[in-house]
Design a protein around this motif. Structure first.
Motif, short mmCIF file in Angstrom:
data_model
loop_
_atom_site.label_atom_id
_atom_site.label_comp_id
_atom_site.label_asym_id
_atom_site.label_seq_id
_atom_site.Cartn_x
_atom_site.Cartn_y
_atom_site.Cartn_z
N MET A 1 -11.61 -8.61 -1.78
CA MET A 1 -12.65 -9.40 -1.15
C MET A 1 -12.98 -8.87 0.23
SD MET A 1 -12.66 -13.48 -0.41
CE MET A 1 -13.67 -14.17 -1.69
N PHE A 2 -11.98 -8.70 1.10
CA PHE A 2 -12.20 -8.18 2.44
C PHE A 2 -11.64 -6.78 2.60
CE2 PHE A 2 -12.30 -12.76 2.94
CZ PHE A 2 -13.44 -12.91 3.70
N GLY A 3 -11.37 -6.11 1.51
CA GLY A 3 -10.69 -4.84 1.54
C GLY A 3 -11.57 -3.66 1.83
N ILE A 4 -10.91 -2.55 2.02
CA ILE A 4 -11.55 -1.26 2.18
C ILE A 4 -11.21 -0.48 0.91
CG2 ILE A 4 -11.56 0.90 3.49
CD1 ILE A 4 -10.73 -0.75 5.95
N PRO A 5 -12.21 0.08 0.24
CA PRO A 5 -11.92 0.81 -1.00
C PRO A 5 -10.81 1.85 -0.81
CG PRO A 5 -14.28 0.60 -0.68
CD PRO A 5 -13.62 0.09 0.58
N GLY A 6 -9.83 1.83 -1.71
CA GLY A 6 -8.73 2.78 -1.66
C GLY A 6 -7.60 2.39 -0.73
N LYS A 7 -7.71 1.25 -0.03
CA LYS A 7 -6.66 0.81 0.90
C LYS A 7 -6.19 -0.58 0.50
CE LYS A 7 -5.80 0.00 5.84
NZ LYS A 7 -4.44 0.37 5.84
N GLN A 8 -4.87 -0.74 0.35
CA GLN A 8 -4.34 -2.04 -0.01
C GLN A 8 -4.46 -3.01 1.16
OE1 GLN A 8 -0.33 -1.32 -1.43
NE2 GLN A 8 -1.07 -1.30 -3.52
N ALA A 9 -4.63 -4.28 0.85
CA ALA A 9 -4.80 -5.30 1.89
C ALA A 9 -3.56 -5.43 2.77
CB ALA A 9 -5.14 -6.64 1.25
N VAL A 10 -2.38 -5.38 2.15
CA VAL A 10 -1.11 -5.43 2.88
C VAL A 10 -0.21 -4.32 2.36
CG1 VAL A 10 -1.24 -7.93 3.31
CG2 VAL A 10 0.01 -7.08 1.32
N SER A 11 0.80 -3.99 3.13
CA SER A 11 1.80 -3.03 2.68
C SER A 11 3.18 -3.67 2.83
CB SER A 11 1.72 -1.73 3.49
OG SER A 11 2.00 -1.98 4.86
N MET A 12 4.16 -3.09 2.17
CA MET A 12 5.53 -3.60 2.22
C MET A 12 6.47 -2.47 2.59
SD MET A 12 5.51 -5.80 -1.32
CE MET A 12 4.07 -5.13 -2.13
N THR A 13 7.43 -2.76 3.43
CA THR A 13 8.47 -1.79 3.71
C THR A 13 9.37 -1.71 2.48
OG1 THR A 13 10.01 -3.41 4.63
CG2 THR A 13 8.46 -2.37 6.19
N PRO A 14 10.18 -0.66 2.37
CA PRO A 14 11.11 -0.58 1.23
C PRO A 14 12.04 -1.80 1.14
CG PRO A 14 10.94 1.56 2.27
CD PRO A 14 10.19 0.60 3.16
N LYS A 15 12.50 -2.33 2.28
CA LYS A 15 13.36 -3.51 2.25
C LYS A 15 12.63 -4.73 1.71
CE LYS A 15 16.43 -2.25 6.05
NZ LYS A 15 16.88 -2.58 7.41
N ALA A 16 11.37 -4.89 2.10
CA ALA A 16 10.58 -6.03 1.62
C ALA A 16 10.31 -5.91 0.13
CB ALA A 16 9.27 -6.14 2.40
N SER A 17 9.90 -4.74 -0.33
CA SER A 17 9.61 -4.60 -1.75
C SER A 17 10.87 -4.78 -2.58
CB SER A 17 8.92 -3.27 -2.05
OG SER A 17 9.72 -2.18 -1.69
N SER A 18 12.01 -4.33 -2.09
CA SER A 18 13.28 -4.53 -2.80
C SER A 18 13.61 -6.02 -2.92
CB SER A 18 14.40 -3.80 -2.07
OG SER A 18 15.65 -4.08 -2.65
N GLN A 19 13.45 -6.76 -1.84
CA GLN A 19 13.75 -8.19 -1.86
C GLN A 19 12.77 -8.95 -2.76
OE1 GLN A 19 16.40 -9.61 -0.70
NE2 GLN A 19 15.81 -11.71 -1.17
N ILE A 20 11.51 -8.60 -2.72
CA ILE A 20 10.52 -9.26 -3.58
C ILE A 20 10.82 -8.97 -5.05
CG2 ILE A 20 8.07 -9.29 -4.22
CD1 ILE A 20 7.48 -8.85 -1.18
#
Length: 116
Positions: A1-20
Motif C-alpha cells: 500500500m505505502f511501499g516502494i516497488p522491490g523494497k519490503q515495508a519492514v526488515s528483521m534482524t536474524p535474531k528477530a526472524s529466528s524468534q518469530i
C-alpha cells in the motif's frame, strides 16, 4: 500500500526472524501481525498479535522463514522499520528501530510520529 516497488515495508534482524519462526512453529500460527494504536505517554504504542488467518489487506513480509503482517492502518507508520529481538539480564523482547518516530517516552513503550 505505502511501499516502494522491490523494497519490503519492514526488515528483521536474524535474531528477530529466528524468534518469530519459533513462535510460528510452537503453536502453528501463520505469523505475527504488527501495528500501532493510540496509547502510552508519547501517544502511540506498537501492537503484536498472533495471526491465524492472513487478512488480504495486510502487507506480508517474509524473511528467513519468518512472516510478519502489517495492519493496513499501520503501514505508513512502520515503513522502513527494522524489527530486532534483544535479550538482556532483566528482559527480552522485540525492538522496533523505526525511522518515522520523532519522540519516545523514557520507558521505551510508547512513541510519537511527526504531525502530518
Amino acid at each position: 500500500m505505502f511501499g516502494i516497488p522491490g523494497k519490503q515495508a519492514v526488515s528483521m534482524t536474524p535474531k528477530a526472524s529466528s524468534q518469530i519462526r519459533k513462535l510460528m512453529e510452537r503453536d502453528g500460527h501463520q505469523g505475527l501481525r504488527i501495528g500501532v494504536k493510540k496509547g502510552g505517554c508519547a501517544g502511540m504504542e506498537y501492537t503484536m498479535d498472533y495471526v491465524e488467518d492472513v487478512d488480504p489487506n495486510d502487507e506480508v513480509v517474509e524473511q528467513d522463514g519468518a512472516r510478519v503482517m502489517i495492519a493496513p492502518m499501520a503501514q505508513m507508520f512502520l515503513f522502513g522499520t527494522q524489527i530486532d529481538y534483544e535479550t538482556t539480564l532483566l528482559e527480552s523482547g522485540f525492538r522496533f528501530n523505526n525511522p518515522n518516530v520523532t519522540e519516545a517516552c523514557g520507558c521505551g513503550e510508547s512513541i510519537k510520529f511527526a504531525e502530518s
